[in-house]
Design a protein around this motif. Sequence first.
Motif, PDB file in Angstrom:
ATOM      1  N   GLY A 103      34.660  42.577  25.856  1.00  0.00           N
ATOM      2  CA  GLY A 103      36.135  42.007  25.302  1.00  0.00           C
ATOM      3  C   GLY A 103      36.365  41.436  26.976  1.00  0.00           C
ATOM      4  O   GLY A 103      35.553  41.873  27.750  1.00  0.00           O
ATOM      5  N   PHE A 104      37.752  40.695  26.779  1.00  0.00           N
ATOM      6  CA  PHE A 104      37.478  39.383  27.900  1.00  0.00           C
ATOM      7  C   PHE A 104      37.782  40.207  28.954  1.00  0.00           C
ATOM      8  O   PHE A 104      37.489  40.257  30.371  1.00  0.00           O
ATOM      9  N   VAL A 105      38.624  41.439  29.304  1.00  0.00           N
ATOM     10  CA  VAL A 105      39.450  41.867  30.301  1.00  0.00           C
ATOM     11  C   VAL A 105      37.889  42.552  31.521  1.00  0.00           C
ATOM     12  O   VAL A 105      38.000  42.547  32.160  1.00  0.00           O
ATOM     13  N   LEU A 106      37.615  43.724  30.615  1.00  0.00           N
ATOM     14  CA  LEU A 106      36.364  43.912  30.930  1.00  0.00           C
ATOM     15  C   LEU A 106      34.808  43.017  31.591  1.00  0.00           C
ATOM     16  O   LEU A 106      34.117  43.664  32.461  1.00  0.00           O
ATOM     17  N   THR A 107      34.660  42.361  30.768  1.00  0.00           N
ATOM     18  CA  THR A 107      33.354  41.506  30.933  1.00  0.00           C
ATOM     19  C   THR A 107      33.863  40.091  32.103  1.00  0.00           C
ATOM     20  O   THR A 107      32.834  40.499  32.909  1.00  0.00           O
ATOM     21  N   GLY A 108      35.138  40.185  31.852  1.00  0.00           N
ATOM     22  CA  GLY A 108      35.763  38.617  32.852  1.00  0.00           C
ATOM     23  C   GLY A 108      35.943  39.916  34.119  1.00  0.00           C
ATOM     24  O   GLY A 108      35.285  39.281  35.339  1.00  0.00           O
ATOM     25  N   GLY A 109      36.130  41.161  34.258  1.00  0.00           N
ATOM     26  CA  GLY A 109      37.057  41.199  35.326  1.00  0.00           C
ATOM     27  C   GLY A 109      35.723  41.994  36.279  1.00  0.00           C
ATOM     28  O   GLY A 109      34.770  41.257  37.175  1.00  0.00           O
ATOM     29  N   ALA A 110      34.436  42.338  35.728  1.00  0.00           N
ATOM     30  CA  ALA A 110      33.324  42.497  36.008  1.00  0.00           C
ATOM     31  C   ALA A 110      32.354  41.529  36.403  1.00  0.00           C
ATOM     32  O   ALA A 110      32.035  41.273  37.422  1.00  0.00           O
ATOM     33  N   VAL A 111      32.268  40.438  36.141  1.00  0.00           N
ATOM     34  CA  VAL A 111      31.729  39.172  36.620  1.00  0.00           C
ATOM     35  C   VAL A 111      32.847  39.190  37.872  1.00  0.00           C
ATOM     36  O   VAL A 111      31.781  38.715  38.327  1.00  0.00           O
ATOM     37  N   VAL A 171      35.264  30.914  38.742  1.00  0.00           N
ATOM     38  CA  VAL A 171      33.694  30.284  37.860  1.00  0.00           C
ATOM     39  C   VAL A 171      34.764  31.389  36.422  1.00  0.00           C
ATOM     40  O   VAL A 171      35.239  31.193  34.960  1.00  0.00           O
ATOM     41  N   LEU A 172      35.942  31.994  36.932  1.00  0.00           N
ATOM     42  CA  LEU A 172      36.204  33.063  35.047  1.00  0.00           C
ATOM     43  C   LEU A 172      37.337  32.028  34.894  1.00  0.00           C
ATOM     44  O   LEU A 172      37.196  32.116  33.344  1.00  0.00           O
ATOM     45  N   PHE A 173      38.327  31.160  35.617  1.00  0.00           N
ATOM     46  CA  PHE A 173      38.823  30.091  34.589  1.00  0.00           C
ATOM     47  C   PHE A 173      38.226  29.537  33.726  1.00  0.00           C
ATOM     48  O   PHE A 173      39.001  28.649  33.196  1.00  0.00           O
ATOM     49  N   CYS A 174      37.133  28.643  34.634  1.00  0.00           N
ATOM     50  CA  CYS A 174      36.306  28.074  33.690  1.00  0.00           C
ATOM     51  C   CYS A 174      35.861  28.770  32.454  1.00  0.00           C
ATOM     52  O   CYS A 174      36.047  27.268  31.542  1.00  0.00           O
ATOM     53  N   LEU A 175      35.548  29.137  32.724  1.00  0.00           N
ATOM     54  CA  LEU A 175      35.072  30.446  31.534  1.00  0.00           C
ATOM     55  C   LEU A 175      36.435  30.521  30.550  1.00  0.00           C
ATOM     56  O   LEU A 175      35.796  30.430  29.122  1.00  0.00           O
ATOM     57  N   VAL A 176      37.219  30.937  31.038  1.00  0.00           N
ATOM     58  CA  VAL A 176      38.099  30.998  29.767  1.00  0.00           C
ATOM     59  C   VAL A 176      38.567  30.039  28.877  1.00  0.00           C
ATOM     60  O   VAL A 176      39.305  29.230  28.433  1.00  0.00           O
TER      61      VAL A 176
END
Lengths: 543, 462
Positions: free
Chosen positions: B409-417, A438-443
Motif C-alpha cells: 500500500g502507498f501509505v505504509l511504503t511511501g511513509g517508510a521511504v 522523491v515521494l511526489f515524483c513517485l506519486v
Amino acid sequence: MNHALLEAIRQVCSPDVLLVILAAAVYGIFVGAIPGLTATMAVALLVPLTFFLDSVDAVAAIVTTVTCSIFAGDIPATLVRIPGTPASAAYAHDAYALTRQHRHVEALTVSLVFSVLGGMFGTLVLVAAAPLLANVAARFTSYEYFWLFVLGLTCAAVVSDQSRLKGAVALCLGLLLSSVGLGTDYARPRLTLGIEELSTGINFIPAMIGLFGISEVLRNALYLKTQRGEGIVDRNATREVGGEAGADRTKGASEQDEEAGKRGLRRAQREEKTVLGHVLLMAVRRPGALVRSSGIGALVGMLPGAGADIAAWIAYAVSKRFSRHPEQYGHGSVDGLADATGANNAALGGAWIPALVFGIPGDSVTAIAIGVLLMKNITPGPEIFDSVKNPQQATLVYSIYVAFVVTNLLLIPVGLLAVRASSLLISVPRRVLLPIVVLFCLVGAYAMNASYFDVGAMIAMGLLGFVLESRAIPLGPVVLGIILGGEVEHKFVQCVTKSTDWTAFLNSPISIGLAVACLAMWLAPLLMPRRAPKQQAVLNDNG
Amino acid sequence: MNWIRLRLGILAGLLLLAGCGGRGEFPRRPITLVCPWAAGGGTDRVSRQLAVHLEQELGKPVNVINATGGKGVTGHRRGLQARSDGYTLAMVTVELNMLHWSGLTQLDWRDCQPLMSINEDYAALLVRDDAPWHSLAELEAAVRAQPGRLRASGTASGGIWHLALAGWLRQQGLAATDVVWISSAGAGPSLQELISGGLDMVCCSLPEASSLYKSGKVRAVGVMAPERLAGFDEVPTFVEQGTDWSLGGWRGLALPLGTPPDRVEVLERALRRVVTGQTKVMQVLGDGQNHPQTFPEFLQAQGFDSTWRERAEFTEFLAAQDDKFGRLLTSDAMRSVGRDPFPAWAFPAVVSAVLGMSLLALAIGRIRGESSTQGATALPWPPPRRGIIHLGAVLGAMLLYLALSETVGFVLTGGAVLLALLLLFGTRWRQALLIALLVTPAVYQVFANVLRVPLPRGLLGW
C-alpha cells in the motif's frame, strides 16, 4: 453584436460566475503545481462539476483552470526543477538556475507577469482574428505539420549552441526513446527488448519527471552535507566526515544553497514589491519580444496537434536567437523564461480558434470543452458566431473571451499568493525537502496512468538524466526529442504514403516558410558575427 | 512548540483514521474504471459520464483511469487482468475483437467477464463539401477509374475505420489498397487533413464529425449501418445504396475473469438501471435551467448511439463479432492492410547512426584533449563517499517503493521511504517521524478524494 458582448460581460462579471472563476483558479494552481497532473487532467476532473453549472460558468471554469494550471506548472519547475505540466519543460532549467542564484522570487514573478501578458495577448488574437486564422490553420496538411515539428527539433540545436555534438547526442537519445513501442504507423512494436510493457512506449510525463526531477534529487543527494541543517548544529549529525576533497569542491552548490535559504527568503520578502515593479518594467522595455513570443504561442496553439509545450520551446529558441545575451540561456536567462512562459499561456487562447470555428479541438483541453458544450446543447462551428441566428451562442463566444480576460486579471493576485506560499519551500532544509520531492515524483509518475511501469520508467530516466548531466550533456534536447520524435516520424510517414513525389514537401507557401525558418535557426550563428562568450561569469553565478 | 507538535500529532491521527473504510455490502470502497483511450476522446467522455451515473447508483466513488497506448492493448490488458474483486471495471471497445487477430496481444474476449454493451457507432464515409462525389456509386466509380489515387484516413492503419473502408472495397470487388490509407492518430486530425485538402475522404463515425458535418464543411456519402441513424436521418445507409455492408465500433463494460458472481450481479443491476435511463444526474442546459439527465439522454445529446445489450446478448455479440473480424483480418485481401506503409526500422536506424557518430566525435575530441565540460555545468568528480551511499539509498528506496507499494500500500511504503530518507539525510527522529506521519496520509487523501487518483491500497485497506 455589441449587445451580445455587453451581455457576456454582464454574465461573466456576475458574483456567482466570479466565484466559480476564483474557485477554479485556486484548483487550477493546485493541480498544475503537482508534477504528473496535467492541465488536461485538471479539466477532465472538472467535467462532473460542470453538470451543475450553466454554460457560461462551465466555460469560465474550464478557461480559468487551464490558464492557472499552465502558470502553476512553472512553480515546481522553478523551485525543484520538476515541470508541473509539460508546457513548462522548455525553460525549467533556466527557472531553476535562477532559484540556485537565490532569485526564485524574481523567476516566479516573471513567470506570473508574463503568463498573464501572454494570456492576454492570446485572447486578443482569439478575439480579433479567430475566423481568419482558422482558415490558415485549415491549410495545414501533413507537409506543413512535418516542417513545423522539424522547426521544433531545430530548437534543440539552438538550445545547445555551445556544444552541438552534445546537443546532438541528447536529441538522438530522445528520438530513440520516442520510437520505443507500438507507433500509430506500424503493425509491430519497436525496440521493446522483449519487454511486453515497453510496447506502450515510454510515457512522456514520467520521463520528464525523471529526467528533470529525479536526476536533480540524485545530484543533490550525492553532494548533500548532512551535518549542516538549518544553520543550527544538528546533534545527531556525527556521521559526516568533513574535509573530503569532493565535498569541499561542491561547497558552492549544496551548502551555500542551504545557508542562503533563510537569507534568500528574508531578502525575497523584502524585495517582493520592488521585484514586481522591476518585472513590469522589463515587460515595458521589451514590447517587441512580448509580441513575438506571444504571437508564436497563439499561432502554434491554434494548430490541432501542436500545443502549449511546443509553443514554449519554439518561443524559447527564437528568443535566444534574437537575444543580445544568448550566453545566459540555459544558465538562468530571465528573458528566455519570460518569452517562453508567455508563449505557453498565449497558446491557450489560440487553441480555441479551430475549436470555435470548426469544432475541431486545438488541444485536448478544448476537446473536453467541446464535449461540455455539446452536453449543454451548444454545437461549436461557424454558426456559433452568428449573433442574429443564435443570440445566445454568440453571447457564449463572447463570454469565453471575457472569461479569458477576467481569469488573467485574477491570476495576478492569486498567482502572487501562490508565489509567496510556494517560496516558503525554499526555506525548508534540503534534507527534509529531498525525501518529500522523491515521494511526489513517485506519486506523480504513477498518477497519470496508474501504472507501475511508468514509475519504473521514471526512475530509469532519472538515472539517465543524472549520468547525462554528469557528462555535461544537456537534458532539454532529450525531452524535446521525446515530445517531437513520434510526431515528426508520423507526419513524415503520412507524407511519403500520400505520394512518392519529394517535391510535395515544398509545395505550399507555408511549407516553404517553415523550412526557411528551420534553416535560419540553424544558420543564424554562422551568419551573425559571434560575440565573445561570457561563460565564465555565468558559471560563477551558478555556484 | 509543544502544543504545535500536539496539534500536528492529532491531525496526523485524524488523517490516519479518515483512511479506514467501514465494513458492509459490496462495494465498500471506490471503484476504478479503466478507459483504454486518452482523456478528451469519445470513449473517455462516455466513461466519465457512466462513472458519474454508476457512482450515484452504487454510492461509492467511481474513478476513471486512462491507460493509453499500444493501440488499445495497454488499457484492455490493465482493465481485464486486474484483481478480480469487482473493484476494477474495464471499458472495452471494438479493438478487443481486433487486436488479437493482428497478433498484438493474446488477450481476446474469452479472457473477460462481459457485463453489458452500452453503445454502437457505425462507420460513415465523409468527403469535403466541394468534392464531386455525391453518392457511393460515384465514389466507387472514381476509385475504379484510378485505383490508388484517392487517399483516405480516420484512424491508424489497421484500425476499425480502416477495416470498414477496406471491407467495403472488398465487397465491391476492389482491392483494399485501391484507396491509399494514410495512418493518423484519430478522427480529429483526419478531419483536419480532409478540410485542408490533404485527403479525399475520411471514414469515421458520424458523432466524431458532427460539428463539421452540421456546419456543412463535410458531406456524408453514406453510413455503414443496418438502418439510418437517429439525428442523422438524411444520411443514406450503404445497404440502401445497393451494398450489403455494415460495420461499426462498440463500447461495453467488462470485468476480469473470476469476479465473484454476487459482485457481478450488483454491478450488472446498477449498470442496467443506468443504461435504461433510470438514473438521473442534474444537468444545467443551455437555457440555464436544471434538467435531470439520464445516461441515454447524455448519449443522444453528444450524438452517440445508445444501443445496449444485456450480458448474455453481449457475450453472443462478442463471439459473432470476433468471427467476423477474424474472417476479415485473416483474409488475403486484408493482409496487405496490416503491412507497414514505411519501413519501421528506418527512423531508429538513422537516429542510432547519428547518435553513434556524435558519440564517436565526442570521444575523439576527448582524446585530443578538448574539455569535456565545455558549455554546461558538469558535476565535480569524484563525489564524496558519503554521497555515493546517499545516491544509492535514494535509488534503493525508489526501487523498494516500486516493488512493494502494490501489495503493502502507498501509505505504509511511501511513509517508510520518506522516513528512511529523512533519517539518512540527518533529520532528527522525532521530526522525521512527524513529517512521515503527516505527509504520507495527507498526500493519499488529497489524491484519492480531491484529485480522484486512487493510490495503491494495501494491507491497511488504505
